[in-house]
Design a protein around this motif. Structure first.
Motif, PDB file in Angstrom:
ATOM      1  N   THR A 128       0.824  -1.207   0.000  1.00 19.62           N
ATOM      2  CA  THR A 128       0.000   0.000   0.000  1.00 19.62           C
ATOM      3  C   THR A 128       0.861   1.261   0.000  1.00 19.62           C
ATOM      4  O   THR A 128       2.017   1.242   0.421  1.00 19.62           O
ATOM      5  N   GLN A 129       0.252   2.336  -0.464  1.00 17.32           N
ATOM      6  CA  GLN A 129       0.911   3.635  -0.493  1.00 17.32           C
ATOM      7  C   GLN A 129      -0.146   4.712  -0.296  1.00 17.32           C
ATOM      8  O   GLN A 129      -1.220   4.663  -0.898  1.00 17.32           O
ATOM      9  N   VAL A 130       0.160   5.689   0.568  1.00 16.43           N
ATOM     10  CA  VAL A 130      -0.693   6.866   0.748  1.00 16.43           C
ATOM     11  C   VAL A 130       0.059   8.058   0.176  1.00 16.43           C
ATOM     12  O   VAL A 130       1.260   8.212   0.395  1.00 16.43           O
ATOM     13  N   GLY A 131      -0.659   8.906  -0.558  1.00  8.73           N
ATOM     14  CA  GLY A 131      -0.016   9.981  -1.293  1.00  8.73           C
ATOM     15  C   GLY A 131       0.467  11.139  -0.428  1.00  8.73           C
ATOM     16  O   GLY A 131      -0.283  12.088  -0.188  1.00  8.73           O
ATOM     17  N   PHE A 132       1.694  11.063   0.028  1.00  8.48           N
ATOM     18  CA  PHE A 132       2.346  12.163   0.744  1.00  8.48           C
ATOM     19  C   PHE A 132       3.639  12.513   0.011  1.00  8.48           C
ATOM     20  O   PHE A 132       4.736  12.412   0.564  1.00  8.48           O
ATOM     21  N   ASN A 133       3.510  12.936  -1.245  1.00 12.38           N
ATOM     22  CA  ASN A 133       4.695  13.089  -2.082  1.00 12.38           C
ATOM     23  C   ASN A 133       5.592  14.263  -1.691  1.00 12.38           C
ATOM     24  O   ASN A 133       6.744  14.313  -2.105  1.00 12.38           O
ATOM     25  N   TYR A 134       5.113  15.203  -0.867  1.00 15.34           N
ATOM     26  CA  TYR A 134       6.010  16.274  -0.417  1.00 15.34           C
ATOM     27  C   TYR A 134       7.200  15.696   0.348  1.00 15.34           C
ATOM     28  O   TYR A 134       8.286  16.281   0.356  1.00 15.34           O
ATOM     29  N   LEU A 135       7.001  14.544   0.987  1.00 15.70           N
ATOM     30  CA  LEU A 135       8.083  13.906   1.738  1.00 15.70           C
ATOM     31  C   LEU A 135       9.162  13.343   0.818  1.00 15.70           C
ATOM     32  O   LEU A 135      10.239  12.977   1.291  1.00 15.70           O
ATOM     33  N   CYS A 136       8.876  13.268  -0.485  1.00 14.25           N
ATOM     34  CA  CYS A 136       9.845  12.733  -1.444  1.00 14.25           C
ATOM     35  C   CYS A 136      10.836  13.785  -1.932  1.00 14.25           C
ATOM     36  O   CYS A 136      11.722  13.479  -2.734  1.00 14.25           O
ATOM     37  N   ASN A 137      10.687  14.997  -1.469  1.00 14.65           N
ATOM     38  CA  ASN A 137      11.573  16.088  -1.882  1.00 14.65           C
ATOM     39  C   ASN A 137      12.994  15.831  -1.360  1.00 14.65           C
ATOM     40  O   ASN A 137      13.200  15.630  -0.164  1.00 14.65           O
ATOM     41  N   PRO A 138      13.999  15.841  -2.232  1.00 13.35           N
ATOM     42  CA  PRO A 138      15.382  15.650  -1.771  1.00 13.35           C
ATOM     43  C   PRO A 138      15.806  16.651  -0.690  1.00 13.35           C
ATOM     44  O   PRO A 138      16.661  16.336   0.142  1.00 13.35           O
ATOM     45  N   MET A 139      15.199  17.847  -0.669  1.00  9.71           N
ATOM     46  CA  MET A 139      15.545  18.827   0.350  1.00  9.71           C
ATOM     47  C   MET A 139      15.046  18.394   1.733  1.00  9.71           C
ATOM     48  O   MET A 139      15.674  18.687   2.749  1.00  9.71           O
ATOM     49  N   LEU A 140      13.903  17.703   1.788  1.00  8.24           N
ATOM     50  CA  LEU A 140      13.425  17.183   3.068  1.00  8.24           C
ATOM     51  C   LEU A 140      14.310  16.043   3.544  1.00  8.24           C
ATOM     52  O   LEU A 140      14.594  15.921   4.742  1.00  8.24           O
ATOM     53  N   ALA A 141      14.740  15.199   2.607  1.00  5.44           N
ATOM     54  CA  ALA A 141      15.669  14.129   2.978  1.00  5.44           C
ATOM     55  C   ALA A 141      16.974  14.716   3.512  1.00  5.44           C
ATOM     56  O   ALA A 141      17.541  14.216   4.496  1.00  5.44           O
ATOM     57  N   THR A 142      17.441  15.789   2.883  1.00  6.15           N
ATOM     58  CA  THR A 142      18.659  16.453   3.353  1.00  6.15           C
ATOM     59  C   THR A 142      18.467  17.015   4.755  1.00  6.15           C
ATOM     60  O   THR A 142      19.338  16.880   5.623  1.00  6.15           O
ATOM     61  N   ALA A 143      17.304  17.644   4.987  1.00  3.80           N
ATOM     62  CA  ALA A 143      17.023  18.197   6.312  1.00  3.80           C
ATOM     63  C   ALA A 143      17.030  17.102   7.367  1.00  3.80           C
ATOM     64  O   ALA A 143      17.613  17.266   8.453  1.00  3.80           O
ATOM     65  N   ARG A 144      16.401  15.977   7.064  1.00  2.00           N
ATOM     66  CA  ARG A 144      16.376  14.892   8.051  1.00  2.00           C
ATOM     67  C   ARG A 144      17.774  14.330   8.292  1.00  2.00           C
ATOM     68  O   ARG A 144      18.142  14.021   9.431  1.00  2.00           O
ATOM     69  N   GLU A 145      18.563  14.195   7.236  1.00  4.04           N
ATOM     70  CA  GLU A 145      19.929  13.713   7.401  1.00  4.04           C
ATOM     71  C   GLU A 145      20.731  14.640   8.312  1.00  4.04           C
ATOM     72  O   GLU A 145      21.500  14.183   9.169  1.00  4.04           O
TER      73      GLU A 145
END
Length: 372
Positions: A128-145
């Motif tokens: 399953t997948q729920v549409g939260f595509n804003y979380l797929c932004n490389p800038m958000l991944a960078t922030a979390r890292e």
């Protein structure tokens, strides 16, 4: 070597239906996927609308009865972008037929419904997948890292906001989003603010909510009006399990705002600031910079921020909203093939709906509540 096919059935062809199609058609051209994605059948409210969508979007078949998709043994994945109140019935039918389900958020109007859907999917073994595509932004991944690496030190505070103005006109008609069975600003767009908050700062433990209806009635399209019972603005103070504190807001009557999905994170050694209105940029402040040279520096998205480089080889040229959908689709398709975890499955969607309901209950009762 010929790849196996993953045949897709789409329900709903509005804004998000088209976004799903863009994701399905772009992802195979950007990523090396384990399947060939085939647009099999599209369903819309009338035969005429379905046929127009078939021709425009490139599907092989069209239907005005979404149950046709569930009954077709050729279809492997059902993409649901219908009104929120229909998500449960459609998802459960797809799961019962053994099909994978990609459902737009919010997963269901009630957490109890979302739980039923989650348990059904897990018992059947579908992905399953729920549409939260804003979380797929490389800038958000960078922030979390950066947060996880300790570059900001101990996280003390968080502020999140999702504001748009698509409901700001009081003469705008009553829509499915105003229906208590599936609407409200907190559920519709505040859910993005909540998902981003936990993506960056971990689980939220306690909330104090304030949900407000500013426009009490809207035209019903029949010459009369209809009472609005859902919130136009939903806010909450947050206490994270880590000890950090913060706030979020979902606001669909924010005059002039088209897409303000923003956050700020404050730590003992630094801070981050981000706005979806310029979502290829992340701003970073470090206390290590010497006095007289301190300030928020601009981190611009580029090939060093995977998977940006698969879309464009040059920094600063930017990726867009539909590219985030392609990233979301790629992660989901790999999960279906067993090549990774589901990026944001029904259980994670259930978590967001639980947060929404806890905030709504807190608002009604006027007190802090623990998140179950």
């Amino acid at each position: 070597m010929t790849k196996p096919k993953l045949r897709i059935g789409l329900i709903g062809t509005g804004f998000m239906g088209k976004a799903h199609v863009f994701g399905f058609t772009s992802a195979p051209r950007v990523f090396e996927l384990p399947y060939d994605l085939e647009l099999h059948t599209v369903a819309d409210i009338t035969p005429e609308a379905a046929e127009r969508a078939r021709q425009t979007l490139g599907f092989a078949k069209a239907t005005s009865d979404w149950r046709t998709i569930m009954a077709d043994p050729e279809i492997d994945l059902v993409s649901i972008t219908a009104p929120n109140a229909l998500h449960k019935e459609m998802s459960l039918a797809a799961i019962a037929a053994g099909k994978h389900v990609y459902c737009e958020k919010p997963l269901a109007p009630l957490a109890a419904d979302a739980l039923e859907m989650t348990l059904a999917a897990e018992a059947r073994g579908v992905k399953t997948q729920v549409g939260f595509n804003y979380l797929c932004n490389p800038m958000l991944a960078t922030a979390r890292e950066m947060i996880e690496a300790g570059e900001l030190g101990e996280i003390r505070g968080y502020r999140g906001l999702h504001a748009e103005d698509y409901m700001a006109d009081a003469q705008g008609p009553f829509t499915f989003r105003h229906d208590p069975a599936g609407g409200g600003a907190l559920a519709d767009i505040g859910s993005h603010a909540l998902a981003t908050a936990e993506f960056l700062c971990g689980p939220i433990a306690r909330v104090m909510g304030d949900c407000v209806t500013m426009i009490g009635s809207r035209p019903d399209g029949k010459g009369g009006s209809r009472e609005v019972q859902v919130d136009d603005v939903g806010r909450a103070f947050l206490r994270f399990a880590s000890g950090a504190t913060g706030s979020i807001e979902g606001n669909w009557i924010a005059t002039g705002r088209k897409m303000q999905h923003d956050f700020e994170v404050y730590g003992t050694k630094g801070a981050l600031a981000f706005s979806q209105e310029h979502f290829n940029v992340l701003h970073y402040f470090s206390t290590d910079d010497r006095k007289g040279r301190q300030g928020f520096r601009r981190i611009e998205a580029g090939p060093d921020h995977a998977p940006y480089g698969l879309f464009c080889v040059a920094a600063g040229h930017q990726i867009g909203f539909n590219d985030l959908k392609a990233i979301e689709v790629a992660g989901y398709v790999n999960a279906i093939a067993g090549k990774g975890a589901e990026p944001f499955n029904f259980r994670k969607g259930l978590r967001i709906q639980t947060l929404v309901e806890t905030i709504q209950t807190s608002s009604r009762e006027g007190r802090w509540l623990a998140v179950k």
